[in-house]
Write a protein that holds these residues in place. Sequence first.
Motif, PDB file in Angstrom:
ATOM      1  N   LEU A 228      70.441  13.825 -16.184  1.00  0.00           N
ATOM      2  CA  LEU A 228      70.100  12.420 -16.376  1.00  0.00           C
ATOM      3  C   LEU A 228      69.077  12.056 -15.310  1.00  0.00           C
ATOM      4  O   LEU A 228      69.400  12.038 -14.121  1.00  0.00           O
ATOM      5  CB  LEU A 228      71.350  11.550 -16.249  1.00  0.00           C
ATOM      6  N   HIS A 229      67.847  11.758 -15.710  1.00  0.00           N
ATOM      7  CA  HIS A 229      66.754  11.637 -14.734  1.00  0.00           C
ATOM      8  C   HIS A 229      67.002  10.524 -13.712  1.00  0.00           C
ATOM      9  O   HIS A 229      66.690  10.664 -12.544  1.00  0.00           O
ATOM     10  CB  HIS A 229      65.426  11.397 -15.459  1.00  0.00           C
ATOM     11  N   TRP A 230      67.533   9.402 -14.173  1.00  0.00           N
ATOM     12  CA  TRP A 230      67.999   8.356 -13.260  1.00  0.00           C
ATOM     13  C   TRP A 230      69.021   7.504 -13.993  1.00  0.00           C
ATOM     14  O   TRP A 230      69.038   7.453 -15.220  1.00  0.00           O
ATOM     15  CB  TRP A 230      66.859   7.498 -12.707  1.00  0.00           C
ATOM     16  N   PRO A 231      69.925   6.848 -13.250  1.00  0.00           N
ATOM     17  CA  PRO A 231      71.013   6.098 -13.884  1.00  0.00           C
ATOM     18  C   PRO A 231      70.509   4.852 -14.609  1.00  0.00           C
ATOM     19  O   PRO A 231      69.395   4.372 -14.375  1.00  0.00           O
ATOM     20  CB  PRO A 231      71.920   5.718 -12.708  1.00  0.00           C
ATOM     21  N   ASN A 232      71.359   4.308 -15.472  1.00  0.00           N
ATOM     22  CA  ASN A 232      71.040   3.037 -16.124  1.00  0.00           C
ATOM     23  C   ASN A 232      71.019   1.888 -15.121  1.00  0.00           C
ATOM     24  O   ASN A 232      70.240   0.948 -15.269  1.00  0.00           O
ATOM     25  CB  ASN A 232      72.058   2.742 -17.236  1.00  0.00           C
ATOM     26  N   ARG A 233      71.892   1.971 -14.122  1.00  0.00           N
ATOM     27  CA  ARG A 233      71.899   0.940 -13.078  1.00  0.00           C
ATOM     28  C   ARG A 233      70.828   1.281 -12.036  1.00  0.00           C
ATOM     29  O   ARG A 233      70.375   2.419 -11.938  1.00  0.00           O
ATOM     30  CB  ARG A 233      73.274   0.880 -12.406  1.00  0.00           C
ATOM     31  N   SER A 234      70.429   0.305 -11.233  1.00  0.00           N
ATOM     32  CA  SER A 234      69.471   0.553 -10.152  1.00  0.00           C
ATOM     33  C   SER A 234      70.167   1.270  -9.004  1.00  0.00           C
ATOM     34  O   SER A 234      71.311   0.947  -8.656  1.00  0.00           O
ATOM     35  CB  SER A 234      68.880  -0.765  -9.645  1.00  0.00           C
ATOM     36  N   THR A 235      69.465   2.249  -8.426  1.00  0.00           N
ATOM     37  CA  THR A 235      69.992   3.005  -7.294  1.00  0.00           C
ATOM     38  C   THR A 235      68.937   3.061  -6.197  1.00  0.00           C
ATOM     39  O   THR A 235      67.759   2.779  -6.443  1.00  0.00           O
ATOM     40  CB  THR A 235      70.377   4.440  -7.712  1.00  0.00           C
ATOM     41  N   PRO A 236      69.328   3.436  -4.972  1.00  0.00           N
ATOM     42  CA  PRO A 236      68.378   3.436  -3.857  1.00  0.00           C
ATOM     43  C   PRO A 236      67.439   4.639  -3.877  1.00  0.00           C
ATOM     44  O   PRO A 236      67.376   5.414  -2.934  1.00  0.00           O
ATOM     45  CB  PRO A 236      69.295   3.439  -2.631  1.00  0.00           C
TER      46      PRO A 236
END
Length: 234
Positions: free
Chosen positions: A129-137
Motif C-alpha cells: 500500500l503506497h500510502w495510507p488513506n489517512r494522513s501520516t507524517p
Amino acid sequence: MQYSPLGSSGINVSRVCLGSMTWGKQNTQSDADEQIAYALEQGVNFIDTAEMYAVPPSPETYGKTEEIIGNWLSRNQQKRSDVVLATKIAGNGLSWVRDGGNITRQTVIEAVDDSLKRLKTDYIDLYQLHWPNRSTPHFGRQWPGTLKFTDVNTQEQQASMLDILEGLNECVKAGKIKHCGLSDDTPWGISQFLSLAKEHNLPRMVSIQNEFSLAHAKDWPYLIEQCVHEDIAY
C-alpha cells in the motif's frame, strides 16, 4: 551481496533493492534493461516499483515503469523466478488514478489486475500500500503541528483497513500476489493491520517501506523497534 529475510514471508531478498521510479521519465527501456542486467549480475534479486511511477507523477507517466519492467520480463521469462518483484497500489490524492479516491477492497482487486497486465506476469511477490488513506507524517509532513491526529476517526480507519485486507486476501487466494506490505505508514498503522489480520485470518503484512535519511529519521527508534519484534522487514 548480502541477503535478509523479508519479514515473516520466508523469502530472502538482497540488501540492495533495485528501485525503478525513474524508468519511463528520466530512463528509457534500454536504460532499464542495462540496469536490471547489471543488478542481477551483482546478486540483486529484489526489484521495487509502483503503479504510480514514473516520477514526477503525472497522467502521462502513470504505469510507465511497470510497463518497462513487463517488457523486460516478457523477454526474460526464464528469470522471473529469480526476481522478487514488489509493486504498490497508489493511495488517494492523484486525480488521474481512480479519481483520487481511497484504497478499498475493490480498488485493490482492480489495481492488482492492472499491474499484472503491465508487468506481463501472473503473480506479484510483494504487493504494498503506497500510502495510507489517512494522513501520516511522510512526504514532508513530519514537522510538529503539521498533522492533527485527533481529526482521524479511529473506527472509520479500522473499517477501511479491514476492507483493504479482504481485497488483498482475495488476490492472495487467487495466486495473484504472494505477500503484502505497507509503505509510508506508522507504528499505529502496523499494529492495526497486524491485529486485524490475526483476528479475521487475513494476510499478514511482512514489510514496510518508508523514507529514511538524515532529514527523515522519524522512524528511529519506535517504528524500528516494532518492526524487529513483530518480524516486519523495514
